[in-house]
Write a protein that holds these residues in place. Sequence first.
Motif, mmCIF file in Angstrom:
data_model
loop_
_atom_site.group_PDB
_atom_site.id
_atom_site.type_symbol
_atom_site.label_atom_id
_atom_site.label_comp_id
_atom_site.label_asym_id
_atom_site.label_seq_id
_atom_site.Cartn_x
_atom_site.Cartn_y
_atom_site.Cartn_z
ATOM 1 N N ASP A 3 -15.623 3.417 13.952
ATOM 2 C CA ASP A 3 -14.289 2.794 13.964
ATOM 3 C C ASP A 3 -13.230 3.771 14.463
ATOM 4 O O ASP A 3 -12.330 3.402 15.217
ATOM 5 N N TRP A 4 -13.339 5.040 14.024
ATOM 6 C CA TRP A 4 -12.331 6.020 14.432
ATOM 7 C C TRP A 4 -12.461 6.353 15.917
ATOM 8 O O TRP A 4 -11.451 6.529 16.609
ATOM 9 N N THR A 5 -13.662 6.405 16.436
ATOM 10 C CA THR A 5 -13.855 6.641 17.869
ATOM 11 C C THR A 5 -13.221 5.514 18.679
ATOM 12 O O THR A 5 -12.541 5.767 19.682
ATOM 13 N N ALA A 6 -13.401 4.276 18.247
ATOM 14 C CA ALA A 6 -12.791 3.137 18.941
ATOM 15 C C ALA A 6 -11.265 3.224 18.881
ATOM 16 O O ALA A 6 -10.577 2.956 19.876
ATOM 17 N N LYS A 7 -10.730 3.608 17.730
ATOM 18 C CA LYS A 7 -9.278 3.763 17.580
ATOM 19 C C LYS A 7 -8.766 4.845 18.533
ATOM 20 O O LYS A 7 -7.759 4.657 19.220
ATOM 21 N N LEU A 8 -9.462 5.984 18.574
ATOM 22 C CA LEU A 8 -9.058 7.070 19.478
ATOM 23 C C LEU A 8 -9.080 6.616 20.934
ATOM 24 O O LEU A 8 -8.152 6.911 21.696
ATOM 25 N N ALA A 9 -10.117 5.898 21.337
ATOM 26 C CA ALA A 9 -10.224 5.423 22.717
ATOM 27 C C ALA A 9 -9.046 4.513 23.063
ATOM 28 O O ALA A 9 -8.439 4.633 24.140
ATOM 29 N N ASP A 10 -8.699 3.602 22.157
ATOM 30 C CA ASP A 10 -7.552 2.717 22.385
ATOM 31 C C ASP A 10 -6.254 3.506 22.478
ATOM 32 O O ASP A 10 -5.413 3.246 23.349
ATOM 33 N N ASP A 11 -6.071 4.482 21.581
ATOM 34 C CA ASP A 11 -4.847 5.292 21.581
ATOM 35 C C ASP A 11 -4.711 6.101 22.868
ATOM 36 O O ASP A 11 -3.622 6.170 23.459
ATOM 37 N N LEU A 12 -5.805 6.718 23.311
ATOM 38 C CA LEU A 12 -5.752 7.520 24.540
ATOM 39 C C LEU A 12 -5.432 6.644 25.749
ATOM 40 O O LEU A 12 -4.636 7.030 26.616
ATOM 41 N N ALA A 13 -6.038 5.462 25.814
ATOM 42 C CA ALA A 13 -5.766 4.545 26.925
ATOM 43 C C ALA A 13 -4.296 4.112 26.930
ATOM 44 O O ALA A 13 -3.656 4.068 27.985
ATOM 45 N N ALA A 14 -3.757 3.806 25.759
ATOM 46 C CA ALA A 14 -2.345 3.423 25.669
ATOM 47 C C ALA A 14 -1.451 4.583 26.098
ATOM 48 O O ALA A 14 -0.457 4.382 26.806
ATOM 49 N N THR A 15 -1.808 5.793 25.706
ATOM 50 C CA THR A 15 -1.003 6.963 26.053
ATOM 51 C C THR A 15 -0.959 7.187 27.557
ATOM 52 O O THR A 15 0.126 7.391 28.119
ATOM 53 N N VAL A 16 -2.089 7.142 28.243
ATOM 54 C CA VAL A 16 -2.048 7.392 29.700
ATOM 55 C C VAL A 16 -1.284 6.280 30.416
ATOM 56 O O VAL A 16 -0.604 6.557 31.406
ATOM 57 N N ARG A 17 -1.374 5.057 29.933
ATOM 58 C CA ARG A 17 -0.588 3.962 30.544
ATOM 59 C C ARG A 17 0.906 4.239 30.396
ATOM 60 O O ARG A 17 1.689 4.039 31.337
ATOM 61 N N ARG A 18 1.308 4.708 29.220
ATOM 62 C CA ARG A 18 2.725 4.983 28.969
ATOM 63 C C ARG A 18 3.217 6.184 29.776
ATOM 64 O O ARG A 18 4.311 6.147 30.339
ATOM 65 N N VAL A 19 2.414 7.247 29.843
ATOM 66 C CA VAL A 19 2.785 8.408 30.647
ATOM 67 C C VAL A 19 2.966 7.988 32.107
ATOM 68 O O VAL A 19 3.945 8.332 32.760
ATOM 69 N N LYS A 20 2.019 7.225 32.621
ATOM 70 C CA LYS A 20 2.076 6.740 34.001
ATOM 71 C C LYS A 20 3.386 6.008 34.265
ATOM 72 O O LYS A 20 4.102 6.312 35.219
ATOM 73 N N ARG A 21 3.704 5.053 33.383
ATOM 74 C CA ARG A 21 4.921 4.261 33.553
ATOM 75 C C ARG A 21 6.155 5.145 33.534
ATOM 76 O O ARG A 21 7.042 5.052 34.400
ATOM 77 N N ILE A 22 6.248 6.051 32.566
ATOM 78 C CA ILE A 22 7.418 6.907 32.421
ATOM 79 C C ILE A 22 7.578 7.865 33.607
ATOM 80 O O ILE A 22 8.662 8.001 34.153
ATOM 81 N N VAL A 23 6.491 8.511 34.005
ATOM 82 C CA VAL A 23 6.571 9.498 35.096
ATOM 83 C C VAL A 23 6.848 8.792 36.423
ATOM 84 O O VAL A 23 7.645 9.287 37.222
ATOM 85 N N GLU A 24 6.222 7.664 36.655
ATOM 86 C CA GLU A 24 6.453 6.968 37.932
ATOM 87 C C GLU A 24 7.867 6.405 38.020
ATOM 88 O O GLU A 24 8.399 6.275 39.129
ATOM 89 N N GLN A 25 8.488 6.074 36.900
ATOM 90 C CA GLN A 25 9.852 5.545 36.916
ATOM 91 C C GLN A 25 10.909 6.632 37.004
ATOM 92 O O GLN A 25 12.075 6.344 37.251
ATOM 93 N N ALA A 26 10.497 7.890 36.790
ATOM 94 C CA ALA A 26 11.466 9.004 36.800
ATOM 95 C C ALA A 26 11.995 9.270 38.192
ATOM 96 O O ALA A 26 11.368 9.002 39.179
#
Length: 180
Positions: free
Chosen positions: A157-180
């Motif tokens: 369960d924790w591995t699945a949670k980590l995978a979801d969190d990491l995927a959400a993080t890279v999506r957010r970084v992408k959006r923020i950096v590309e909009q800068a």
Amino acid sequence: MTDTELENPALFQVSARTQVAAPPDRVYAAVSDLTRSGEWSVECTGGRWVSGTPGTVGAVFRGENQRPADVVAWAPVVRGAWTTDSEVVEAEPGRCFRWAIRDSSGQRQESVWSFEIEAAGRGCVLVHGFWMGRPTEGIRGITADMDAAEKRRFFGDWTAKLADDLAATVRRVKRIVEQA
């Protein structure tokens, strides 16, 4: 991969990647500023540098974190607000930024978060990773009263949670950096 990661089997080894339409140096400047973590992290809401030169090897960051009650709700994990101290263990501008979580006595644990960046076309590929070798102080506490089946369930369960969190993080970084 660090020498420690190569020497020890992983309890957790999870990553997520995305293509970012920005140069590696710009992506690195964002992700190596841990005070901005609240802009993209699922759990880290921010924090401050408490020692060393910010963003350099040996610098220590105190992260402020928040976890809702429904995250792996059956397991005795930290909920609500808490802090962690982490130490920068690798800082190679434009390429790699890693930090290790410290235990309550200030010692680095085999709990390493990373951003790796590789130039690709007109931008770069960003990989956010988490690796844990030996169980940390926190994991030992969480699993102390679990039987073997509960531990297997928790780690899955924790591995699945980590995978979801990491995927959400890279999506957010992408959006923020590309909009800068």
